[in-house]
Write a protein that holds these residues in place. Structure first.
Motif, PDB file in Angstrom:
ATOM      1  N   THR A   1     145.770 -10.086  21.271  1.00  0.00           N
ATOM      2  CA  THR A   1     146.424 -11.360  21.335  1.00  0.00           C
ATOM      3  C   THR A   1     147.781 -11.358  21.417  1.00  0.00           C
ATOM      4  OG1 THR A   1     144.494 -12.285  20.298  1.00  0.00           O
ATOM      5  CG2 THR A   1     146.394 -13.679  20.476  1.00  0.00           C
ATOM      6  N   LEU A   2     148.281 -10.769  20.721  1.00  0.00           N
ATOM      7  CA  LEU A   2     149.969 -10.363  20.599  1.00  0.00           C
ATOM      8  C   LEU A   2     150.334  -9.634  22.058  1.00  0.00           C
ATOM      9  CD1 LEU A   2     150.448  -9.578  16.951  1.00  0.00           C
ATOM     10  CD2 LEU A   2     150.904 -11.675  17.869  1.00  0.00           C
ATOM     11  N   ALA A   3     149.727  -8.626  22.317  1.00  0.00           N
ATOM     12  CA  ALA A   3     150.188  -7.958  23.623  1.00  0.00           C
ATOM     13  C   ALA A   3     150.006  -8.930  24.719  1.00  0.00           C
ATOM     14  CB  ALA A   3     149.081  -6.678  23.635  1.00  0.00           C
ATOM     15  N   ALA A   4     148.802  -9.699  24.941  1.00  0.00           N
ATOM     16  CA  ALA A   4     148.708 -10.559  25.917  1.00  0.00           C
ATOM     17  C   ALA A   4     149.843 -11.939  25.900  1.00  0.00           C
ATOM     18  CB  ALA A   4     147.304 -11.288  25.747  1.00  0.00           C
ATOM     19  N   ALA A   5     150.252 -12.108  24.478  1.00  0.00           N
ATOM     20  CA  ALA A   5     151.173 -13.234  24.529  1.00  0.00           C
ATOM     21  C   ALA A   5     152.566 -12.740  24.921  1.00  0.00           C
ATOM     22  CB  ALA A   5     151.264 -13.629  23.123  1.00  0.00           C
ATOM     23  N   LYS A   6     152.886 -11.611  24.781  1.00  0.00           N
ATOM     24  CA  LYS A   6     154.009 -10.697  25.096  1.00  0.00           C
ATOM     25  C   LYS A   6     154.433 -10.843  26.582  1.00  0.00           C
ATOM     26  CE  LYS A   6     158.662  -9.670  24.669  1.00  0.00           C
ATOM     27  NZ  LYS A   6     158.769  -8.319  24.263  1.00  0.00           N
ATOM     28  N   PHE A   7     153.170 -10.203  27.175  1.00  0.00           N
ATOM     29  CA  PHE A   7     153.263  -9.929  28.689  1.00  0.00           C
ATOM     30  C   PHE A   7     153.384 -11.503  29.450  1.00  0.00           C
ATOM     31  CE2 PHE A   7     150.647 -10.102  32.569  1.00  0.00           C
ATOM     32  CZ  PHE A   7     151.109  -9.009  33.173  1.00  0.00           C
ATOM     33  N   ILE A   8     152.459 -12.228  28.918  1.00  0.00           N
ATOM     34  CA  ILE A   8     152.463 -13.658  29.656  1.00  0.00           C
ATOM     35  C   ILE A   8     153.850 -14.274  29.432  1.00  0.00           C
ATOM     36  CG2 ILE A   8     151.498 -16.108  29.920  1.00  0.00           C
ATOM     37  CD1 ILE A   8     148.897 -14.929  29.198  1.00  0.00           C
ATOM     38  N   VAL A   9     154.315 -14.230  28.152  1.00  0.00           N
ATOM     39  CA  VAL A   9     155.761 -14.953  27.916  1.00  0.00           C
ATOM     40  C   VAL A   9     156.705 -14.393  28.849  1.00  0.00           C
ATOM     41  CG1 VAL A   9     157.382 -15.448  26.425  1.00  0.00           C
ATOM     42  CG2 VAL A   9     155.007 -15.996  25.869  1.00  0.00           C
ATOM     43  N   THR A  10     156.755 -12.934  28.674  1.00  0.00           N
ATOM     44  CA  THR A  10     157.623 -12.288  29.582  1.00  0.00           C
ATOM     45  C   THR A  10     157.885 -12.630  31.138  1.00  0.00           C
ATOM     46  OG1 THR A  10     157.821 -10.403  28.003  1.00  0.00           O
ATOM     47  CG2 THR A  10     158.652 -10.010  29.944  1.00  0.00           C
ATOM     48  N   ARG A  11     156.461 -12.621  31.783  1.00  0.00           N
ATOM     49  CA  ARG A  11     156.325 -12.868  33.082  1.00  0.00           C
ATOM     50  C   ARG A  11     156.988 -14.339  33.184  1.00  0.00           C
ATOM     51  NH1 ARG A  11     153.471  -9.131  36.364  1.00  0.00           N
ATOM     52  NH2 ARG A  11     154.026  -7.275  35.560  1.00  0.00           N
ATOM     53  N   ALA A  12     156.492 -15.086  32.584  1.00  0.00           N
ATOM     54  CA  ALA A  12     156.818 -16.701  32.641  1.00  0.00           C
ATOM     55  C   ALA A  12     158.537 -16.820  32.526  1.00  0.00           C
ATOM     56  CB  ALA A  12     156.274 -17.389  31.620  1.00  0.00           C
ATOM     57  N   GLY A  13     159.017 -16.125  31.697  1.00  0.00           N
ATOM     58  CA  GLY A  13     160.593 -16.122  31.318  1.00  0.00           C
ATOM     59  C   GLY A  13     161.303 -15.736  32.388  1.00  0.00           C
TER      60      GLY A  13
ATOM     61  N   MET B   1     157.845 -23.726  37.819  1.00  0.00           N
ATOM     62  CA  MET B   1     158.360 -23.313  36.522  1.00  0.00           C
ATOM     63  C   MET B   1     157.686 -24.022  35.171  1.00  0.00           C
ATOM     64  SD  MET B   1     162.371 -24.007  37.906  1.00  0.00           S
ATOM     65  CE  MET B   1     163.043 -23.769  36.163  1.00  0.00           C
ATOM     66  N   ARG B   2     157.361 -25.407  35.269  1.00  0.00           N
ATOM     67  CA  ARG B   2     156.613 -26.116  34.493  1.00  0.00           C
ATOM     68  C   ARG B   2     155.304 -25.659  34.279  1.00  0.00           C
ATOM     69  NH1 ARG B   2     159.239 -28.935  30.723  1.00  0.00           N
ATOM     70  NH2 ARG B   2     157.272 -29.473  30.357  1.00  0.00           N
ATOM     71  N   THR B   3     154.549 -24.967  35.395  1.00  0.00           N
ATOM     72  CA  THR B   3     153.371 -24.635  34.973  1.00  0.00           C
ATOM     73  C   THR B   3     153.309 -23.063  34.250  1.00  0.00           C
ATOM     74  OG1 THR B   3     152.594 -25.390  36.997  1.00  0.00           O
ATOM     75  CG2 THR B   3     151.195 -23.719  36.257  1.00  0.00           C
ATOM     76  N   GLU B   4     154.447 -22.265  34.501  1.00  0.00           N
ATOM     77  CA  GLU B   4     154.511 -21.239  33.796  1.00  0.00           C
ATOM     78  C   GLU B   4     154.930 -21.267  32.467  1.00  0.00           C
ATOM     79  OE1 GLU B   4     154.211 -17.820  34.675  1.00  0.00           O
ATOM     80  OE2 GLU B   4     153.245 -18.570  36.591  1.00  0.00           O
ATOM     81  N   LEU B   5     155.825 -22.482  32.174  1.00  0.00           N
ATOM     82  CA  LEU B   5     156.307 -22.760  30.734  1.00  0.00           C
ATOM     83  C   LEU B   5     154.980 -23.213  29.864  1.00  0.00           C
ATOM     84  CD1 LEU B   5     158.219 -23.407  28.633  1.00  0.00           C
ATOM     85  CD2 LEU B   5     158.573 -25.651  29.614  1.00  0.00           C
ATOM     86  N   ASP B   6     154.147 -24.018  30.486  1.00  0.00           N
ATOM     87  CA  ASP B   6     152.838 -24.556  29.899  1.00  0.00           C
ATOM     88  C   ASP B   6     152.190 -23.298  29.455  1.00  0.00           C
ATOM     89  OD1 ASP B   6     154.014 -27.090  29.945  1.00  0.00           O
ATOM     90  OD2 ASP B   6     152.492 -27.838  31.501  1.00  0.00           O
ATOM     91  N   GLN B   7     151.975 -22.469  30.298  1.00  0.00           N
ATOM     92  CA  GLN B   7     151.039 -21.358  30.095  1.00  0.00           C
ATOM     93  C   GLN B   7     151.898 -20.449  28.804  1.00  0.00           C
ATOM     94  OE1 GLN B   7     150.384 -18.854  33.044  1.00  0.00           O
ATOM     95  NE2 GLN B   7     148.500 -18.045  32.419  1.00  0.00           N
ATOM     96  N   ALA B   8     153.302 -20.383  28.804  1.00  0.00           N
ATOM     97  CA  ALA B   8     153.874 -19.626  27.949  1.00  0.00           C
ATOM     98  C   ALA B   8     153.804 -20.372  26.446  1.00  0.00           C
ATOM     99  CB  ALA B   8     155.301 -19.434  28.164  1.00  0.00           C
TER     100      ALA B   8
END
Length: 380
Positions: free
Chosen positions: A315-327, A286-293
């Motif tokens: 960059t914005l598309a990548a951010a939304k993708f990674i943050v969504t998966r992490a969440g 969980m913390r690893t995913e959070l740090d990446q987000a």
């Protein structure tokens, strides 16, 4: 690269964090969620009085002239507190559209009211068939004497139930998915022919469907050049995505902290369950995913106000993708580690999970942004 906050940014973050901590306990949030308005009018006015609703706007319109990083700091704290106020929709998205497309008269008249929290705005850009595509607009705007008449239906208008003005995209020319021919209008929700169907969202916010039946809007209510609004809609959606990523990070941080505290306190077989190695590994995941987000949300904030480009969009598309998966991973693991209590309405953890699920479906889900990223890749 130096990621340290300036003294002013640290003060901004501390002010927002203290306000949320003092005014947005879980019981207080639940009372606001069940109220007719659906959020705290007093809290909204306090945001204005402290200047937090003015941060993204230029100084000439009563703003702070803040950057995407300044906005990130505010949104992270609002996400941590599960705040119900439509800051994203009113200040960042709608306010950004007015600042980009509005005439001098429109900006002078409206932005100061938004910056002081006197006026709340909402954006009505999605339709039942559009599925995140801002150019898929079937709502029509017919030119008439001294203005336009709008007819159509908009969905998922978060904060639209209480907005003083709603920004509505409508087609003045072209086919349903044509990139040209889309204009943006300021619509008074109390005007004749406007109807709203209000409903609560899964995560406690309020939204509405907007029905427009031959609604007259004066020519002065159009924002920008006629039929040329799409580029601004996409640009400002990018700013909103960056802010939403920061909001999700705040919710994820709170969910991780809540889960870690539970693992330390909950006992089984005579010891805290956090002593079990398999649960420690899941907490580390969980913390690893959070740090990446956090890293991607910070990058998104840094590019949010840059000129439009393929690199910014990627960059914005990548951010939304990674943050969504992490969440998604964090809320699922949090529920699993809490056991049955993690799903109960009375426990705050379930509300973080629901909010992260809703964020994942707003402004484009992970599949949508993965496809967008793929299209924008520069192939050698």
């Amino acid at each position: 690269m130096d990621f340290k906050l300036t003294e002013e940014q640290q003060m901004l973050q501390d002010t927002t964090a203290r306000l949320v901590r003092d005014a947005y306990g879980f019981e207080q949030r639940e009372a606001l969620r069940r109220s007719e308005l659906g959020f705290g009018q007093d809290f909204w006015q306090t945001l204005g009085a402290l200047g937090l609703t003015s941060v993204p706007f230029a100084e000439q319109y009563g703003g702070f002239g803040g950057s995407g990083v300044d906005t990130m700091l505010i949104m992270t704290e609002l996400g941590r507190g599960l705040c119900l106020e439509p800051y994203l929709q009113s200040v960042i998205y709608a306010g950004g559209l007015i600042q980009q497309l509005g005439s001098d008269a429109q900006k002078n008249d409206l932005l100061q009211q938004v910056a002081s929290a006197e006026l709340q705005l909402a954006v009505a850009l999605e339709e039942p068939q559009s599925h995140y595509h801002l150019n898929d607009v079937q709502t029509r705007a017919e030119a008439v004497e001294e203005g336009f008449r709008l007819s159509g239906r908009k969905v998922a208008v978060i904060g639209g139930h209480s907005a003083g003005l709603i920004l509505v995209s409508a087609r003045v020319a072209g086919d349903a998915r044509s990139e040209d021919g889309i204009s943006l209008f300021l619509v008074n929700p109390e005007a004749e022919g406007v109807r709203r169907r209000v409903y609560p969202t899964v995560d406690g916010f309020k939204g509405c469907e907007l029905f427009l039946d031959d609604v007259f809007v004066p020519a002065s209510s159009r924002l920008g050049e006629n039929g040329k609004a799409l580029a601004a809609l996409r640009y400002q959606q990018g700013r909103a995505i960056a802010a939403q990523c920061a909001e999700a990070v705040g919710a994820m941080q709170a969910a991780c902290d809540l889960t870690l505290d539970y693992l330390k306190q909950r006992k089984q077989f005579g010891q805290p369950i956090g002593k079990f190695q398999v649960l420690q590994h899941r907490m580390v995941d969980m913390r690893t995913e959070l740090d990446q987000a956090i890293s991607m949300a910070t990058l998104a904030a840094c590019v949010a106000d840059q000129p439009d480009s393929d690199e910014r969009s990627r960059t914005l598309a990548a951010a939304k993708f990674i943050v969504t998966r992490a969440g998604r991973l964090i809320c699922e693991q949090s529920i699993q580690l809490h056991g049955g209590i993690g799903l109960t309405e009375e426990y705050v953890g379930s509300h973080y999970a629901k909010h992260l699920v809703m964020i994942s479906h707003q402004l484009g889900d992970d599949d949508h942004h993965l496809k967008a990223y793929s299209r924008l890749m520069q192939v050698a």
